[in-house]
Write an enzyme that holds these catalytic residues in place. Structure first.
Site: not given
Length: 462
Positions: A376-378
């Site tokens: 998960v990232c932005d």
């Protein structure tokens, strides 16, 4: 804690803007290519094809963003409302209404969401389709009129103010000073709020008039990051030195800037190098009248060159090169002045191992039952995609049938067994999932990923 909360809120805002823009980046690039090729100053001037440029930037692109924003908030009906509302701010405006679409899209989704909730238990059986269609039509009409009369003019005033302020910096020769804001914000994962919220709308507006815009370059120059990673490759120590070459290639060629953020966070003094590199690169772009026809996403050198219009290649290459050299020189000096020896201590690996082993304690699930891992990232597009791909290939080579995919924070699946994310995003991720978290500082070379891999292979062999 307040600072972290404020940062998380700005990150979330930037992530939401990104979620509106990223799915439509292909359309922006298509418009950029048409502009670069067929306008009078393009590579293949064609008056007939050039007629497409205006309608695309005036109507198509803002409506797509507004529709996407509406969908994020209100689903399919929200997408329709977002599109209707966006037309209200477009009509009569003298500029491309990208800021307006970013407001009207989510607002439309929110409005229809509340309308549907209010009518949900009041619709007689058999009248669902009629009432649903008319409620959307009436609400859409009112929102469109509101956008035309109130929101559109207000956005126009705000847009003009911001545009004039930044143009004043350009004319005064102070545009490079924006790097003082851009670079610290980027390493705190606020880059999406800056790019999608400010520079992209201004860039599209300027490009529609001039055929190119320097605003697409002030925060996306891959040069400073390349210089920093090159310095770590040559003069770093321990894990930073070993991981920097791979990060450098992926950053510069793949355009995933998040890869250099951990290096700056690890050596905060190197932010000076990033600011200086960004300022010098922007100064060179401005000096040589550089600009791109659309926003480079991802910000790789390939995207930069592909979106460089005729006659601007010298400016593009010079700006990237100067930014690289300045960043490299200052980072090298900082690293050489660093007297401590940076190695991965046993304590660090012990902490990594404990973080994974904690999931095996009583009451927790067994790693042998892990079937899906979410990186998960932005935005769910750059660093997490690269991390997921790299980790998935490691698992495949080990013969483990574990699904590894990448997601934006807001889209973490409920059936994920483990969530891997950057340590600076911990607060936001915890608000959307209660799954076990692996907090890392580097999506490809973090010791915790090695520990997780070793634990998974050991468990699945039993």
């Amino acid at each position: 804690m307040e600072n972290k909360s404020a940062r998380a809120k700005v990150q979330a805002f930037g992530g939401f803007l990104t979620a509106m823009v990223i799915p439509n980046i292909g359309a922006f690039i298509a418009w950029g290519f048409i502009t670069a090729l067929f306008i009078p100053t393009g590579w293949l001037p064609n008056e007939h094809f050039a007629k497409i440029v205006g309608p695309m930037i005036t109507y198509l692109l803002p409506v797509m963003i507004g529709s996407t924003g509406g969908h994020l908030v209100g689903g399919k009906r929200g997408a329709v409302m977002g599109g209707i509302g966006t037309i209200g701010v477009i009509v009569g405006a003298e500029i491309p209404m990208f800021l307006g679409s970013m407001i009207m899209g989510p607002l439309g989704g929110l409005v229809i969401k509340y309308v549907d909730k209010a009518l949900e238990k009041r619709i007689p059986a058999g009248f669902e389709m009629v009432i649903n269609n008319f409620s959307l039509g009436i609400a859409g009409m009112l929102l469109c009129l509101l956008g035309f009369e109130v929101i559109g003019p207000a956005v126009l005033i705000a847009n003009t103010f911001v545009k004039e302020c930044i143009e004043a910096l350009v004319h005064a020769g102070y545009l490079p000073l924006l790097s003082v804001i851009n670079e610290p914000a980027k390493v705190l994962f606020l880059n999406n709020a800056i790019d999608q919220g400010v520079y992209y709308p201004l860039g599209m507006q300027q490009a529609s008039v001039n055929g190119k815009s320097i605003f697409f370059m002030v925060a996306s120059n891959p040069g400073p990051g390349l210089g920093l990673l090159l310095a770590f490759t040559l003069f770093g120590k321990g894990m930073s030195k070993r991981s920097a070459p791979g990060a450098m290639i992926i950053h510069f060629l793949g355009g995933i800037h998040e890869l250099y953020f951990p290096y700056v966070l690890m050596k905060p003094l190197t932010i000076i190098a990033m600011i200086a590199g960004g300022m010098s690169g922007t100064w060179m772009f401005n000096l040589l009248d550089g600009g791109l026809v659309a926003g480079p996403s991802p910000g790789s050198i390939f995207a930069y060159l592909a979106l460089t219009p005729k006659g601007s290649f010298l400016a593009t290459i010079a700006g990237v090169t100067v930014g690289t050299l300045v960043s490299f020189a200052i980072t090298s000096l900082i690293l050489k002045m660093e007297k401590t020896v940076e190695t991965e201590s046993e304590d660090e690996f012990a902490q990594s191992a404990n973080a994974v082993k904690a999931m095996k304690q009583e009451g927790a699930f067994s790693l042998s039952r892990v079937k899906r891992i979410a990186f998960v990232c932005d935005a769910g597009m750059g660093s997490s995609a690269m991390g997921a791909t790299t980790f998935r290939k490691r698992l495949e080579k080990a013969g483990l049938a574990i699904e590894v995919k990448h997601y934006a924070i807001e889209n973490v699946p409920a059936d994920a067994d483990i969530v891997v994310t950057h340590a600076s995003l911990e607060g936001r991720v915890k608000r959307v999932t209660d799954k076990p978290l692996i907090l890392i500082n580097n999506y490809i070379g973090d010791p915790k990923l090695d520990t997780l891999f070793n634990q998974l292979t050991a468990e699945h062999k039993h």
